[in-house]
Write an enzyme that holds these catalytic residues in place. Structure first.
Site, PDB file in Angstrom:
ATOM      1  CB  CYS A   1     -11.028  -5.226  15.493  1.00 32.28           C
ATOM      2  SG  CYS A   1     -11.434  -4.179  13.995  1.00 32.28           S
ATOM      3  CD  GLU A   2     -14.663  -7.382   9.614  1.00 31.49           C
ATOM      4  OE1 GLU A   2     -15.208  -7.445   8.556  1.00 31.49           O
ATOM      5  OE2 GLU A   2     -15.289  -8.732  10.792  1.00 31.49           O
ATOM      6  CG  HIS A   3     -10.926  -3.702   9.709  1.00 25.91           C
ATOM      7  ND1 HIS A   3     -10.980  -2.131   9.680  1.00 25.91           N
ATOM      8  CD2 HIS A   3     -11.274  -4.080   8.877  1.00 25.91           C
ATOM      9  CE1 HIS A   3     -12.090  -2.365   9.072  1.00 25.91           C
ATOM     10  NE2 HIS A   3     -12.349  -3.915   8.658  1.00 25.91           N
ATOM     11  CG  HIS A   4      -6.115  -3.498  13.393  1.00 26.04           C
ATOM     12  ND1 HIS A   4      -7.307  -2.367  12.972  1.00 26.04           N
ATOM     13  CD2 HIS A   4      -4.806  -2.694  12.287  1.00 26.04           C
ATOM     14  CE1 HIS A   4      -6.814  -1.671  12.051  1.00 26.04           C
ATOM     15  NE2 HIS A   4      -5.154  -1.383  11.289  1.00 26.04           N
TER      16      HIS A   4
ATOM     17  CG  HIS B   1     -12.910  -0.209  18.920  1.00 27.00           C
ATOM     18  ND1 HIS B   1     -13.412  -1.049  17.437  1.00 27.00           N
ATOM     19  CD2 HIS B   1     -14.036   0.307  19.005  1.00 27.00           C
ATOM     20  CE1 HIS B   1     -14.776  -1.592  17.651  1.00 27.00           C
ATOM     21  NE2 HIS B   1     -14.777  -0.555  17.908  1.00 27.00           N
TER      22      HIS B   1
ATOM     23  CB  CYS C   1      -6.817  -0.996  16.643  1.00 31.83           C
ATOM     24  SG  CYS C   1      -8.913  -0.575  15.916  1.00 31.83           S
TER      25      CYS C   1
ATOM     26  CD  GLN D   1     -18.624  -0.583  18.697  1.00 35.42           C
ATOM     27  OE1 GLN D   1     -18.106  -0.408  18.894  1.00 35.42           O
ATOM     28  NE2 GLN D   1     -20.185   0.366  19.305  1.00 35.42           N
TER      29      GLN D   1
END
Length: 198
Positions: free
Chosen positions: A86-89, A155, A157, A127
């Site tokens: 995941c590119e956020h975390h 996920h 996260c 995703q």
């Protein structure tokens, strides 16, 4: 691995260890920066690969014995395991992809579809975008009558931080062409064997 600067990652991980108050020289952590760099090289190997390259060698459906063009109603690959980050975390999400397409005039070897999924998953991702990118790649590379991609993933996260919903999963769907209609999509989803409420 050509696009990953391992030394730079190692330096960054060293800084993270120091920032959380750890001793990067203690025995359990001395090789951690190198291990993380090696893992990231694998996780993000898809950044340097064109997913369309996996669809370059297609096979014509040909004709039936009666001379009419051969057709195939649907090609469905179920339960393709994938992992992404995941590119956020920068935490992993892991799941299953189900991919279907309605061939037009050409098909591709069945091993090529998982290669497309793996290449696109091996990038910092969302995703929702991953499902769309897989569908777009198949549409561009095969010119099928329709495409349907269903991703079901957990996920980290969500499962390991914040609300810690350990049993939750996320389902995303992308469809193109003839498989964008609700009825056609429902039929393929039923063949895949997952809930049509997905």
């Amino acid at each position: 691995m050509a696009g990953v600067d391992a030394r730079r990652i190692e330096r960054a991980v060293l800084e993270i260890l120091l920032a959380i108050g750890e001793d990067p020289d203690r025995p359990g952590l001395t090789r951690t920066p190198q291990r993380v760099a090696e893992a990231y090289a694998e996780f993000f190997a898809g950044l340097d690969v064109d997913p369309l390259s996996h669809l370059a060698d297609t096979v014509p459906l040909g004709a039936t014995e009666a001379g009419a063009p051969a057709t195939s109603d649907a090609v469905i690959l179920r339960d393709l395991a994938f992992r992404s980050v995941c590119e956020h975390h920068l935490l992993p999400f892991v799941g299953t992809a189900h991919v279907a397409y309605l061939p037009n005039e050409r098909v591709v070897g069945l091993g090529r579809i998982p290669a497309v999924v793996d290449t696109l998953a091996s990038r910092p991702q969302l995703q929702e975008r991953l499902a769309e990118e897989i569908a777009d790649t198949l549409q561009a590379g095969l010119d099928p009558k329709g495409v349907l991609v269903v991703l079901d993933a957990q996920h980290r996260c969500v499962t390991t931080r914040g609300s810690r919903q350990e049993r939750s999963s996320t389902v995303t769907i992308a469809s193109r062409g003839a498989l964008a209609s609700p009825a056609a999509r429902a039929e393929i989803i039923a063949l895949i064997g997952i809930s049509s409420d997905a």
